[in-house]
Scaffold this motif. Sequence first.
Motif, PDB file in Angstrom:
ATOM      1  N   GLY A 172      30.533  11.908  83.995  1.00  0.00           N
ATOM      2  CA  GLY A 172      30.981  11.445  82.363  1.00  0.00           C
ATOM      3  C   GLY A 172      31.706  12.549  82.292  1.00  0.00           C
ATOM      4  O   GLY A 172      32.951  11.889  81.284  1.00  0.00           O
ATOM      5  N   VAL A 173      31.855  13.656  82.864  1.00  0.00           N
ATOM      6  CA  VAL A 173      32.822  14.585  82.619  1.00  0.00           C
ATOM      7  C   VAL A 173      33.939  14.321  83.205  1.00  0.00           C
ATOM      8  O   VAL A 173      34.821  15.750  83.753  1.00  0.00           O
ATOM      9  N   ALA A 292      41.404   7.585  75.519  1.00  0.00           N
ATOM     10  CA  ALA A 292      40.195   8.308  76.991  1.00  0.00           C
ATOM     11  C   ALA A 292      40.715   9.476  77.582  1.00  0.00           C
ATOM     12  O   ALA A 292      42.304  10.233  77.837  1.00  0.00           O
ATOM     13  N   GLY A 293      39.494  10.279  78.301  1.00  0.00           N
ATOM     14  CA  GLY A 293      40.156  11.230  78.618  1.00  0.00           C
ATOM     15  C   GLY A 293      38.985  12.225  79.226  1.00  0.00           C
ATOM     16  O   GLY A 293      38.241  12.100  78.421  1.00  0.00           O
ATOM     17  N   VAL A 294      38.773  13.144  79.770  1.00  0.00           N
ATOM     18  CA  VAL A 294      37.583  13.630  79.896  1.00  0.00           C
ATOM     19  C   VAL A 294      37.267  15.100  79.134  1.00  0.00           C
ATOM     20  O   VAL A 294      38.574  15.633  78.727  1.00  0.00           O
ATOM     21  N   ALA A 295      36.219  14.748  79.006  1.00  0.00           N
ATOM     22  CA  ALA A 295      35.801  15.819  78.237  1.00  0.00           C
ATOM     23  C   ALA A 295      36.396  17.240  78.122  1.00  0.00           C
ATOM     24  O   ALA A 295      36.324  17.094  78.946  1.00  0.00           O
ATOM     25  N   ASN A 348      28.288  10.971  74.300  1.00  0.00           N
ATOM     26  CA  ASN A 348      28.696  11.297  75.449  1.00  0.00           C
ATOM     27  C   ASN A 348      30.082  11.149  74.740  1.00  0.00           C
ATOM     28  O   ASN A 348      31.215   9.842  75.391  1.00  0.00           O
ATOM     29  N   PRO A 349      30.554  12.188  74.520  1.00  0.00           N
ATOM     30  CA  PRO A 349      32.409  11.908  73.824  1.00  0.00           C
ATOM     31  C   PRO A 349      33.415  12.212  74.754  1.00  0.00           C
ATOM     32  O   PRO A 349      34.689  12.907  74.820  1.00  0.00           O
TER      33      PRO A 349
END
Length: 356
Positions: A172-173, A292-295, A348-349
């Motif tokens: 998720g990250v 969108a992007g990695v946390a 999960n942000p």
Amino acid sequence: MTATAPAIELKGISKAFGPVQANKDISIRVMPGTIHGIIGENGAGKSTLMSILYGFYKADKGEIFIAGKKANITDSQTAIAAGIGMVFQHFKLVENFTVLENIVLGAEDSGLLRPSLARARRELQALASEYELNVDPDAVIEEVGVGMQQRVEILKALYRQADILILDEPTGVLTPAEADHLFRILENLRREGKTIILITHKLREIMEITDTVSVMRRGEMTATVKTSDTSPAELAELMVGRKVLLRVDKSPPVIGRKILEVRNLNVTDSKGVHRVKDVSFDVHAGEILGIAGVAGNGQSELLEVLGGYEKATGTILMNGAEIDLTGAQSDGQSRRANGIAHGLCCTNPIMRGFTV
């Protein structure tokens, strides 16, 4: 451990939080030296079940067996002593400690830290080489990327002699390249005889990396199948209880007038860290714009500004009218009055959403 004994067996596990039944009479067997996936929608009870196994929660009823022997997992220390390690979705690292200090923390040889660090450095080098878990032992956690932080969490578990490793939504990250690297690490761990439980809701990951997959829905276990005997469509149906279209045919959008204008938006957090830097974009009527992007890369802060919950500098125009960015109106009411709604699509942000 005998050849036929499951590495883990849960029997009749149930757990409720008030009126919410998070887990209901769940039984599952995970064989040693395999990668076992547990999938389900957000809120299906996956993380709660594994938190019971790791000792974070105590089941209301049910039994846990490790290598064929009944285990009383009362807390995380008991789980670690039983050879279980867990890498949480949100890492449990001390940001101003080095990689090496984080790995040793809680597993010191004695009251003296220096001998523990010396031994940990030697073991860390061996583990990193064996499992392709390359890290800089002297790097400070707050200065490294999430990919390395995740490797540190895995090394923490291995340093504590974990034979069973639970990973909760591990990609998720991560970027796609980091996720591929993680899968290589998991393959190496499996080849060395480690047992891995992968909690996820991403079907591609399940099909790519697991040997067996269990499906949860609304706190119950609906099926356990060999991955090679199933398909993404079948798993999706088991997850939600109905047939799911994995491909949606979209008609061309009809783009209308410009509704939202964002110009040179900047957000600095309470620690003085620049979270959003000079961001500009437009949103038109009839358009879906994905962010969108990695946390940790500013997308959450960006949408909190748009929703009226964070202050910023720059300019936001809604239907040509300028929106306040000073934080004077921080309850979202002013945004709703201007036709903007803000909400979370998931826990999960990585991607959050708003509508205009």
